[in-house]
Structures are given as C-alpha cells and as structure tokens.
Motif scaffolding. Structure first.
Motif, PDB file in Angstrom:
ATOM      1  N   GLU A 160     -11.421  10.056  40.726  1.00  0.00           N
ATOM      2  CA  GLU A 160     -10.475  10.208  41.829  1.00  0.00           C
ATOM      3  C   GLU A 160     -10.249   8.860  42.537  1.00  0.00           C
ATOM      4  O   GLU A 160      -9.101   8.487  42.829  1.00  0.00           O
ATOM      5  CB  GLU A 160     -10.968  11.247  42.834  1.00  0.00           C
ATOM      6  CG  GLU A 160     -10.944  12.677  42.329  1.00  0.00           C
ATOM      7  CD  GLU A 160     -12.109  13.013  41.421  1.00  0.00           C
ATOM      8  OE1 GLU A 160     -13.071  12.181  41.346  1.00  0.00           O
ATOM      9  OE2 GLU A 160     -12.077  14.078  40.783  1.00  0.00           O
ATOM     10  N   GLU A 220      -2.948  19.525  40.459  1.00  0.00           N
ATOM     11  CA  GLU A 220      -4.357  19.770  40.142  1.00  0.00           C
ATOM     12  C   GLU A 220      -4.491  20.764  39.000  1.00  0.00           C
ATOM     13  O   GLU A 220      -5.379  20.654  38.142  1.00  0.00           O
ATOM     14  CB  GLU A 220      -5.081  20.297  41.383  1.00  0.00           C
ATOM     15  CG  GLU A 220      -6.584  20.417  41.242  1.00  0.00           C
ATOM     16  CD  GLU A 220      -7.287  19.078  41.164  1.00  0.00           C
ATOM     17  OE1 GLU A 220      -8.501  19.074  40.876  1.00  0.00           O
ATOM     18  OE2 GLU A 220      -6.631  18.036  41.392  1.00  0.00           O
ATOM     19  N   GLN A 264      -6.658  20.177  35.688  1.00  0.00           N
ATOM     20  CA  GLN A 264      -7.877  20.954  35.490  1.00  0.00           C
ATOM     21  C   GLN A 264      -7.690  22.223  34.656  1.00  0.00           C
ATOM     22  O   GLN A 264      -8.696  22.831  34.257  1.00  0.00           O
ATOM     23  CB  GLN A 264      -8.466  21.336  36.859  1.00  0.00           C
ATOM     24  CG  GLN A 264      -8.708  20.160  37.782  1.00  0.00           C
ATOM     25  CD  GLN A 264      -9.583  19.075  37.143  1.00  0.00           C
ATOM     26  OE1 GLN A 264     -10.468  19.361  36.332  1.00  0.00           O
ATOM     27  NE2 GLN A 264      -9.326  17.830  37.502  1.00  0.00           N
TER      28      GLN A 264
END
Length: 244
Positions: free
Chosen positions: A103, A153, A157
C-alpha cells in the motif's frame, strides 16, 4: 613403538582437521540455504518515470505476464485512455524493500508519477508484488465517480486474487482486472468479481491405500534425512568431548 605413536597422533590430527572442515562446510550451507537476503528488492525511486498521457500501461518488472498478455492489455488500456481520458497502469515488482508495504509503495509511486491533484485526477495505478501476491490500487478523484474505492479494492482483492489463488495465474488475473476496469471506466455496468465455486466435495474423505503408502514413504525419507544430519554432528561433538 615411537613410530606407531607418531602415526596414531598424525591420524588423529587428520581426522580432527577433516571433521572441523566438514562441520564448517555444513554451517556455511545452512547459512546460505536458510538465511533470507534482500537481493532484488524494489524501491520507488528505482522505478522508471511515467508522466500523464505517456502510453506506458504495463511495467512488468517481476515478469509475471506473457508478451501476448502485455500487448493485449496495453492495447485495451490505450484505447480506454483515448476514448475516456482515464489512464490505467499495471505494475508488478519482485520483492519490496524491508519494512515496506504494498500500500505504501503504491501510494509513493502514484505521487512520484503524478505529483499534483490535476495529474492524479484521471489516473488508476494497480501494483502487485509477486513474492507475497499482495496488491494495492491508487485512484485519482476524477475517476471515483465511476470507480469507487470499494470497487477498486474489489478488483484487487477479488477479481485478481481468484486466479492467483488458483495456481498463480498471473496472465488471467491481469486480463480479468483489465476487462473489469475498462468496462467500469467506460460507463458500462460493473461485471463484478468472478464467481467462486464453493462446492464441498463429500466423497473420498478417507485416504486411499496408495496415499497412505506415499505418506509413510515420505515420513521415512524425512527421518533418514534428519538422522543423516544429526548423527554426524553428534559424532563430532562426542569425539571432541573424548579428545578434551
């Protein structure tokens, strides 16, 4: 008699020297095999520079994709940029610097390439570290109306992680991510993440005879390897104790 004693002392000296050398080689091998090294770690400032509008859509430093996949994705993302102004870039790296997270790396790279809010507005940056298979996404304010943080996201993911969990299928992961991002940023309905088959297999819960035999053979091999390592070391220390 003196000659025999001399020969005996000579043999003892030779055995001790050979044992010491073998033990030293063993420790050296253990060090090189089991000690991790930071070689190949990637820092933000070792990455090439990219500017707004530059047609560099894929930087595959970890070499996870085939040439065909890179070319296909570059073509789709280039067309997207011309039609909508939204610029998506995929980056892969092999190993992060010590203490770095994916990140933080993605955020720093995003700010390095696009330092101002105006530069960042229509940008999407997806970064993958192939050592840990961790993924991070950075997006500019100009694309959030179509690509929310939650959806970005999900691309990282869910869309990508399903093929990665199924045998590190990097080509499929990036192709799926590209297809979903292009659809969303083009104003089309979100196709969503791939559907995962959670069917539980109820048959074959007991090990077959062949599997049991394989496990027994594996255990025997492991035990023999342990003994092959421990016995020489124990012999060496016993010999040293007797000689002292």
């Amino acid at each position: 008699m003196v000659k025999c004693l001399s020969q005996l002392v000579g043999w003892r000296t030779l055995v001790r020297a050979v044992s010491t050398l073998a033990f030293g080689l063993f420790l050296t091998l253990q060090f090189w095999v089991f000690t991790p090294t930071p070689a190949g770690a990637t820092g933000v400032y070792s990455m090439p520079n990219v500017a707004v509008g530059e047609p560099t859509w894929v930087i595959d430093q970890a070499e996870t994709m085939s040439r065909v996949t890179r070319n296909q994705i570059s073509g789709e993302l280039g067309k997207l940029a011309k039609q909508t102004g939204a610029e998506v870039r995929f980056v892969t790296i092999h190993r992060l610097d010590y203490g770095e997270t994916i990140e933080n790396f993605a955020q720093k790279l995003f700010q390095k390439w696009f330092p101002t809010p105006e530069d960042q507005a229509n940008q999407v940056l997806l970064v993958l570290d192939n050592v840990t298979n961790t993924i991070a996404v950075q997006t500019g304010d100009g694309v959030k109306a179509l690509l929310s943080d939650q959806m970005a996201e999900s691309v990282a993911q869910e869309t990508m992680m399903v093929p990665l969990r199924d045998g590190n299928k990097y080509n499929q992961a990036f192709l799926d991510a590209s297809e979903r991002l292009v659809a969303v940023l083009s104003g089309q309905p979100d196709p969503g993440p791939p559907v995962v088959d959670d069917t539980v297999q109820t048959e074959g819960t007991f090990a077959r005879a062949e599997e049991t035999d394989d496990r027994s053979a594996t255990i025997v091999v492991v035990v023999l390897l342990v003994l092959a390592t421990v016995i020489p070391m124990a012999t060496y220390y016993l010999y040293q104790a007797i000689q002292s």
